[in-house]
Design a protein around this motif. Sequence first.
Motif: not given
Length: 73
Positions: A48-52, A55-58
């Motif tokens: 979950g932290k990796t996905i978050s 997504l924050g970098k997009v």
Amino acid sequence: MKLFKFAKNFARDEDGAVTVDWVVLTAAIVGLGIAVISTVAGGVNGLGKTISSDLGKVTTSYKGFDENGTVVK
């Protein structure tokens, strides 16, 4: 005599034994559920932290629509 009849019927009654069986089975299922949750919790949190983070970098280049209804880039 009623007391002996009551005691004999009580000894033959298996409803209590069935209830105990269901309680033991339910406790086993709950225990297995807790074991599974504790086993995968760390991996799920990390994912979950990796996905978050990803997504924050997009960044998006969507600016909206113009008066004709086409997407402005």
